[in-house]
Design an enzyme around this catalytic site. Structure first.
Site, PDB file in Angstrom:
ATOM      1  N   GLU A  69       0.802  -1.225   0.000  1.00 26.40           N
ATOM      2  CA  GLU A  69       0.000   0.000   0.000  1.00 26.40           C
ATOM      3  C   GLU A  69       0.837   1.277   0.000  1.00 26.40           C
ATOM      4  O   GLU A  69       0.505   2.246  -0.688  1.00 26.40           O
ATOM      5  CB  GLU A  69      -0.962   0.007   1.190  1.00 26.40           C
ATOM      6  N   HIS A 121     -10.918  -4.955   9.307  1.00 27.80           N
ATOM      7  CA  HIS A 121     -11.494  -4.844   7.961  1.00 27.80           C
ATOM      8  C   HIS A 121     -12.827  -4.095   7.975  1.00 27.80           C
ATOM      9  O   HIS A 121     -13.609  -4.226   7.034  1.00 27.80           O
ATOM     10  CB  HIS A 121     -11.781  -6.224   7.376  1.00 27.80           C
TER      11      HIS A 121
HETATM   12  C1  TPP Z   1      -2.209  -4.811   4.245  1.00 29.93           C
HETATM   13  C2  TPP Z   1      -3.233  -5.608   3.537  1.00 29.93           C
HETATM   14  N1  TPP Z   1      -3.431  -5.394   2.225  1.00 29.93           N
HETATM   15  C3  TPP Z   1      -4.369  -6.101   1.562  1.00 29.93           C
HETATM   16  C4  TPP Z   1      -5.127  -7.033   2.206  1.00 29.93           C
HETATM   17  C5  TPP Z   1      -6.197  -7.826   1.482  1.00 29.93           C
HETATM   18  N2  TPP Z   1      -5.723  -9.194   1.312  1.00 29.93           N
HETATM   19  C6  TPP Z   1      -6.016 -10.134   2.222  1.00 29.93           C
HETATM   20  S1  TPP Z   1      -5.245 -11.565   1.913  1.00 29.93           S
HETATM   21  C7  TPP Z   1      -4.550 -10.968   0.522  1.00 29.93           C
HETATM   22  C8  TPP Z   1      -3.646 -11.844  -0.282  1.00 29.93           C
HETATM   23  C9  TPP Z   1      -2.515 -12.324   0.537  1.00 29.93           C
HETATM   24  O1  TPP Z   1      -1.664 -13.112  -0.210  1.00 29.93           O
HETATM   25  P1  TPP Z   1      -0.562 -14.002   0.480  1.00 29.93           P
HETATM   26  O2  TPP Z   1       0.232 -13.173   1.413  1.00 29.93           O
HETATM   27  O3  TPP Z   1       0.174 -14.682  -0.596  1.00 29.93           O
HETATM   28  O4  TPP Z   1      -1.378 -15.036   1.365  1.00 29.93           O
HETATM   29  P2  TPP Z   1      -2.426 -16.138   0.859  1.00 29.93           P
HETATM   30  O5  TPP Z   1      -3.755 -15.487   0.808  1.00 29.93           O
HETATM   31  O6  TPP Z   1      -1.978 -16.625  -0.468  1.00 29.93           O
HETATM   32  O7  TPP Z   1      -2.388 -17.198   1.899  1.00 29.93           O
HETATM   33  C10 TPP Z   1      -4.917  -9.643   0.315  1.00 29.93           C
HETATM   34  C11 TPP Z   1      -4.487  -8.811  -0.821  1.00 29.93           C
HETATM   35  C12 TPP Z   1      -4.906  -7.202   3.581  1.00 29.93           C
HETATM   36  N3  TPP Z   1      -5.641  -8.062   4.310  1.00 29.93           N
HETATM   37  N4  TPP Z   1      -3.949  -6.492   4.220  1.00 29.93           N
END
Ligand code: TPP
Ligand code: MG
Lengths: 332, 333
Positions: A62, A131
């Site tokens: 972000e 959230h």
């Molecule tokens: C700081 C932040 N940005 C965006 C999100 C929204 N979000 C939640 S999970 C996710 C993807 C995360 O990917 P990864 O770290 O690879 O974990 P995975 O879901 O694949 O287990 C996103 C973009 C969030 N929760 N927190």
């Protein structure tokens, strides 16, 4: 006037598309705004219509995303940044509050930041404390940011177009629960703008003035409808932009009704709506009040997960109804 | 369904160890299936992030940890929580918004923590747990506790500033920290190909002076072996290790995911690499467990989840009355 009943997500997409068509320097960037169509489906098919050069999927970063938007905005572009949940503006706060908000002033007007940061906020989805926040006061307390809180699709469209035109950073706070529901009024075709800094008198009555923001406007509307059948008539005012704030319609209304109820979703402590109360208290219209000002706001707690807890944390229609009835009955 | 006694050590070092590894992978699988079911039936609200297909990673990592070692977890955190020994009933009860839930119904799926088993909590913020784990490792070092901290995070989190700042701190201070990345190839819709300009995420270790290894995240043995090495380094005061566990999430990111960013074939290919049958075949072949025993272990996990659901459903819903008092811990005088 058309009779197109769009959802707020559709209206925002339409506004972005109009801006994309009008100006080549407008582009969208954010997490999952491309093929996925946005976490809440707001960008939808824009990736397919405008391509990966103008609809930029970003990594989860972000601070970097908003910083890149600031830099691009300084350099002739007009970025629209989508932050997936307003809660994650926390990661980007340096770029928002220390950079974007201050650059024009601090640099003696040498540069300006025509950037829009759109982000969903608010509770009601069971996504818990990180959230679900309503962060209106975070942004409204920073000089140099304009802050828009649309309560319906038609306003969202016109206000977003003005926000994109604006040469300054604009924070555009969209309530998640409003994305999928059509508004009460149709969304006009075309590219008509709604100016920032103009409050809207949603309906007029003589017994009580309610000032509410975002989703609370819709909840208050329900109360206005219900109480009108009992002979209580209410003026409902939606500031739409909470910074800059247009208080004139509030003063004029209170001069007629003598009663003021303010409603916001976020916690009461240091909330935005307190600014409405403060300005009212210092105005000539203060003398028109025949009742103490009443405030309804979220509890001073993080948003809890379980539905029964989450409901208790923010004002519901019934809470507004009780408050409105009380103030009108008790102060005559 | 109280927490199982944790068993430490190599998953094939004895029948008990093999049994533990298999049971915990099944517990995670069956838990996630139950969550999906509760959601489908409208009994659970909010959202869910399932870790089906990734069970070997937390199981292998946690078999190298003591109860006192600490972890931080993610939005996709049920597996970490279970592998560290959490109570299934209190987990399900949390998802159902019950008083006896781990967070009293206030946190839900994304915020389950269990202090007794060293779980400092799942996290709604991508990357949010990484600096916290570094801080736990710092406390361990300062107090000479001898414990290690593990931060579980996804590939997507490696692009957040939080990862970079925490990695550097851990490296310069030689903290007893393990940075455990479950590389399931996507952060929501962003593939690692699109979100990184390097092919192997382990290369990120070098820039911070942190040794990094790739492991087969669907092989509980491979995960355990590298986890053990990392734990020993941490305990010896040699600092952090970055483990990149290659794995895959079978299900969508959350309930609203339409899987537009990947192919059915790719999902099918990875389903073939299911960590549970892989380990089962190995332990049967090496005669650590019989086929019947393996079947009974799967059944034991299923029964435990069913019991947890039944008990949770009957439990008392969380009461809004105490919310205001819940914000601050009482100042003790
Ligand atoms: C700081 C932040 N940005 C965006 C999100 C929204 N979000 C939640 S999970 C996710 C993807 C995360 O990917 P990864 O770290 O690879 O974990 P995975 O879901 O694949 O287990 C996103 C973009 C969030 N929760 N927190
Ligand atoms: Mg991932």
């Amino acid at each position: 006037m058309s009779d197109r009943m769009l959802t707020m997500a559709e209206a925002i997409r339409e506004a972005m598309s109009i801006a994309f068509d009008e100006r080549p320097e407008v582009f969208l960037l954010g997490e999952d705004v491309g093929i996925y169509g946005g976490a809440f489906g707001v960008s939808g098919d824009m990736y397919h219509r405008y391509g990966a050069e103008r609809v930029l999927d970003t990594p989860i970063a972000e601070l970097g995303i908003v910083g890149a938007a600031v830099g691009a905005a300084l350099s002739g572009m007009r970025p629209i940044v989508e932050i997936q949940f307003s809660d994650f503006t926390a990661q980007a706060m340096d770029q928002i509050a220390n950079q974007a908000a201050k650059i024009h002033f601090m640099l003696g007007g040498a540069l300006h930041v025509p950037m829009v940061l759109r982000t969903p906020q608010g509770s009601g989805t069971g996504a818990a404390a990180q959230h679900s926040q309503n962060l209106e006061p975070w942004f409204a307390s920073v000089p140099g940011l304009k802050v828009v809180v649309p309560s319906n699709p038609a306003d969202a469209k016109g206000l977003l177009l003005s926000s994109i035109d604006d040469p300054n950073p604009v924070i555009f706070l969209e309530h998640k629960l409003l994305y999928k529901i059509p508004g009460r009024e149709p969304v006009p075709e075309g590219s008509e703008r709604i100016p920032l800094g103009v409050s809207k008198v949603v309906r007029e009555g003589k017994d009580l003035t309610i000032v509410a923001t975002g989703i609370m406007v819709n909840k208050a509307w329900e109360v206005c409808e219900k109480l009108s059948t009992e002979g209580i008539s209410i003026t409902l005012i939606d500031p739409r932009t909470i910074s800059p704030l247009d208080m004139q319609p509030v003063y004029e209304s209170v001069d007629k009704t003598g009663r003021l109820l303010v409603v916001q979703e976020g916690p009461a402590q240091a909330g935005f709506i307190n600014e409405v109360i403060a300005q009212m208290a210092g105005s000539a219209s203060f003398g028109s009040l025949i009742a103490p000002i009443m405030r309804l706001a979220g509890m001073n707690i993080p948003i809890p997960y379980a539905p029964q807890l989450e409901k208790a944390a923010v004002p519901q229609i019934e809470d507004i109804e009780i408050a409105a009835r009380e103030i009108v009955k008790n102060w005559r | 369904m109280s927490a199982h006694p944790l068993i430490m050590g190599h998953p094939t070092s004895s029948p008990e160890h093999a049994r533990h590894a298999l049971l915990y992978m099944w517990r995670i699988r069956k838990f996630e299936e139950a969550v999906e079911d509760l959601f489908g039936r409208g009994m659970m609200h909010g959202t869910m992030h399932l870790s089906i297909g990734q069970e070997a990673s937390p199981t292998g990592m946690c078999m190298a940890l003591t109860l006192q070692d600490q972890i931080t977890s993610t939005h996709r955190g049920h597996g970490h929580c279970i592998a560290k020994g959490a109570d299934l009933t209190r987990m399900i009860a949390e998802l159902l918004g019950k008083e006896i839930g781990y967070c009293g119904g206030r946190g839900g799926s994304m915020h389950i923590a269990d202090v007794e088993t060293g779980n400092l909590g799942a996290n709604g913020v991508v990357g949010g747990g990484i600096p916290i784990a570094a801080g736990a490792a710092l406390a361990s070092k300062m107090t000479k506790k001898g414990t290690v901290a593990v931060s579980f995070f996804g590939d997507g989190a490696m692009n957040e500033g939080a990862f970079h700042e925490a990695a550097n701190l851990a490296a310069i201070w030689k903290l007893p920290l393990i940075l455990f990345c479950e590389n399931n190839k996507y952060g929501m819709s962003s593939s690692t190909e699109k979100a990184f300009a390097i092919d192997n995420l382990a290369e990120r270790g070098k820039g911070y002076g942190i040794p990094a290894v790739n492991v087969d995240g669907n092989d509980v043995i491979d995960v355990y072996e590298q986890a053990e090495i990392a734990v020993k380094r941490a305990q010896a005061g040699e600092g952090p290790t970055l483990i990149i566990a290659e794995t895959y999430r079978w299900k969508g990111h959350s309930r609203s995911d339409k899987n537009l960013y990947r192919t059915k074939e790719e999902i099918e290919e990875w389903r073939e690499l299911d960590p549970i049958p892989k380990f089962t075949a190995k332990v049967i072949k090496s005669k650590l467990l019989s086929k019947e025993e393996c079947g009974a272990i799967a059944q034991e996990a299923t029964d435990a989840i069913i019991a947890a659901v039944n008990e949770s459903v009957k439990a008392k819903p969380a009461d809004p009355a105490g919310l205001l008092e819940a914000v601050f811990k009482k100042v003790s005088v």
